[in-house]
Design an enzyme around this catalytic site. Structure first.
Site, PDB file in Angstrom:
ATOM      1  N   ASN A  23     -10.067   1.302   7.498  1.00 46.48           N
ATOM      2  CA  ASN A  23     -11.461   1.197   7.920  1.00 46.48           C
ATOM      3  C   ASN A  23     -11.670   1.283   9.425  1.00 46.48           C
ATOM      4  O   ASN A  23     -12.801   1.426   9.886  1.00 46.48           O
ATOM      5  CB  ASN A  23     -12.073  -0.108   7.403  1.00 46.48           C
ATOM      6  CG  ASN A  23     -12.177  -0.125   5.893  1.00 46.48           C
ATOM      7  OD1 ASN A  23     -11.801   0.828   5.215  1.00 46.48           O
ATOM      8  ND2 ASN A  23     -12.698  -1.206   5.360  1.00 46.48           N
ATOM      9  N   TYR A  51       0.810  -1.216   0.000  1.00 46.22           N
ATOM     10  CA  TYR A  51       0.000   0.000   0.000  1.00 46.22           C
ATOM     11  C   TYR A  51       0.847   1.273   0.000  1.00 46.22           C
ATOM     12  O   TYR A  51       0.306   2.372  -0.124  1.00 46.22           O
ATOM     13  CB  TYR A  51      -0.905   0.038   1.239  1.00 46.22           C
ATOM     14  CG  TYR A  51      -1.922  -1.063   1.299  1.00 46.22           C
ATOM     15  CD1 TYR A  51      -2.999  -1.101   0.418  1.00 46.22           C
ATOM     16  CD2 TYR A  51      -1.822  -2.089   2.247  1.00 46.22           C
ATOM     17  CE1 TYR A  51      -3.952  -2.113   0.474  1.00 46.22           C
ATOM     18  CE2 TYR A  51      -2.773  -3.100   2.307  1.00 46.22           C
ATOM     19  CZ  TYR A  51      -3.827  -3.114   1.421  1.00 46.22           C
ATOM     20  OH  TYR A  51      -4.759  -4.115   1.483  1.00 46.22           O
ATOM     21  N   ASN A  78     -14.195   5.377   3.964  1.00 51.25           N
ATOM     22  CA  ASN A  78     -14.342   4.488   5.118  1.00 51.25           C
ATOM     23  C   ASN A  78     -13.524   4.924   6.328  1.00 51.25           C
ATOM     24  O   ASN A  78     -13.941   4.714   7.475  1.00 51.25           O
ATOM     25  CB  ASN A  78     -13.977   3.049   4.736  1.00 51.25           C
ATOM     26  CG  ASN A  78     -15.014   2.416   3.837  1.00 51.25           C
ATOM     27  OD1 ASN A  78     -16.200   2.760   3.888  1.00 51.25           O
ATOM     28  ND2 ASN A  78     -14.576   1.496   2.988  1.00 51.25           N
ATOM     29  N   HIS A 124      -4.464   5.994  -1.937  1.00 51.13           N
ATOM     30  CA  HIS A 124      -5.211   5.959  -0.686  1.00 51.13           C
ATOM     31  C   HIS A 124      -4.314   6.258   0.519  1.00 51.13           C
ATOM     32  O   HIS A 124      -4.803   6.592   1.592  1.00 51.13           O
ATOM     33  CB  HIS A 124      -5.845   4.573  -0.517  1.00 51.13           C
ATOM     34  CG  HIS A 124      -7.180   4.575   0.160  1.00 51.13           C
ATOM     35  ND1 HIS A 124      -8.045   5.649   0.140  1.00 51.13           N
ATOM     36  CD2 HIS A 124      -7.810   3.609   0.883  1.00 51.13           C
ATOM     37  CE1 HIS A 124      -9.149   5.338   0.805  1.00 51.13           C
ATOM     38  NE2 HIS A 124      -9.027   4.117   1.286  1.00 51.13           N
ATOM     39  N   ASP A 164      -7.194  11.264   1.441  1.00 53.04           N
ATOM     40  CA  ASP A 164      -7.346  11.416  -0.005  1.00 53.04           C
ATOM     41  C   ASP A 164      -8.783  11.803  -0.337  1.00 53.04           C
ATOM     42  O   ASP A 164      -9.700  11.536   0.437  1.00 53.04           O
ATOM     43  CB  ASP A 164      -6.976  10.111  -0.722  1.00 53.04           C
ATOM     44  CG  ASP A 164      -7.820   8.939  -0.244  1.00 53.04           C
ATOM     45  OD1 ASP A 164      -7.804   8.644   0.965  1.00 53.04           O
ATOM     46  OD2 ASP A 164      -8.516   8.315  -1.064  1.00 53.04           O
TER      47      ASP A 164
END
Length: 205
Positions: free
Chosen positions: A84, A33, A130, A38, A109
């Site tokens: 989340n 990631y 989220n 994100h 973001d």
């Protein structure tokens, strides 16, 4: 309702607590990631920390770096809870450090803004994000400062998740350093000059 939401609380009114700020960059942990859109919250805090000579240390629910600017104390937080569940880490560190809600800044973001556009707001909906949704749920309010970094919506129908969790394009990579510098300036302005002055100076820039 937690004590730090009560503006009249004795904790809020103390000079020391009013000079403490929690700056939270949202993202997902793990190498896969690292360079995704994100994770711009993590990226901005990493850039800020490197420029200021700071080092992150793994603590409860996230990586933490401490900094001081002109008498203000900054706690930089990269939650380790995954996007989340970001609210869990935010709530824990706000409570632990007795930081008033108005001194919280969430960096995230935003698909609804053109790439690199900066927008600071003092409240608002989660916009389908989220991470923001969980923060709103955990804090039980939509009134918290959020710094949105535009990642644009340049994806085809049904490909939103792939786009958000995708890596930056070559063109974006070239433009990011200047945008990250501007983002760091926004953070400093928020801490030193306040949210209203910072909104006027940086929104849409």
């Amino acid at each position: 309702m937690f004590w730090f939401f009560k503006r009249s609380s004795k904790y809020d009114s103390t000079e020391d607590n009013m000079k403490k700020f929690l700056i939270v960059g949202l993202g997902n942990i793990g190498d896969k990631y690292h360079n995704t859109r994100h994770n711009i919250g993590f990226k901005i805090l990493d850039f800020f920390a490197e420029a200021e000579g700071l080092t992150f240390e793994t603590q409860k629910l996230g990586d933490i770096a401490n900094h001081k600017i002109k008498g203000r104390s900054l706690i930089l937080l990269k939650p380790s809870t995954y996007m989340n569940l970001s609210g869990k880490a935010v709530l824990y560190w706000l409570t632990k450090e007795k930081i008033p809600l108005e001194n919280l800044l969430i960096i995230t973001d935003d698909l609804n803004l053109p790439f690199g556009t900066l927008r600071l707001k003092i409240k608002g909906s989660d916009g389908g994000h989220n991470g923001l949704k969980d923060i709103q749920d955990k804090l039980n309010t939509i009134k918290y400062n959020r710094f949105r970094f535009g990642i644009s919506d340049a994806f085809s129908k049904g490909r939103q998740i792939d786009y958000v969790l995708g890596e930056w394009s070559e063109e974006e990579v070239e433009k990011l350093p200047e945008r990250l510098t501007k983002s760091s300036e926004l953070i400093k302005s928020f801490v030193l000059s306040g949210v209203n002055t910072t909104m006027n100076a940086f929104n849409g820039k």
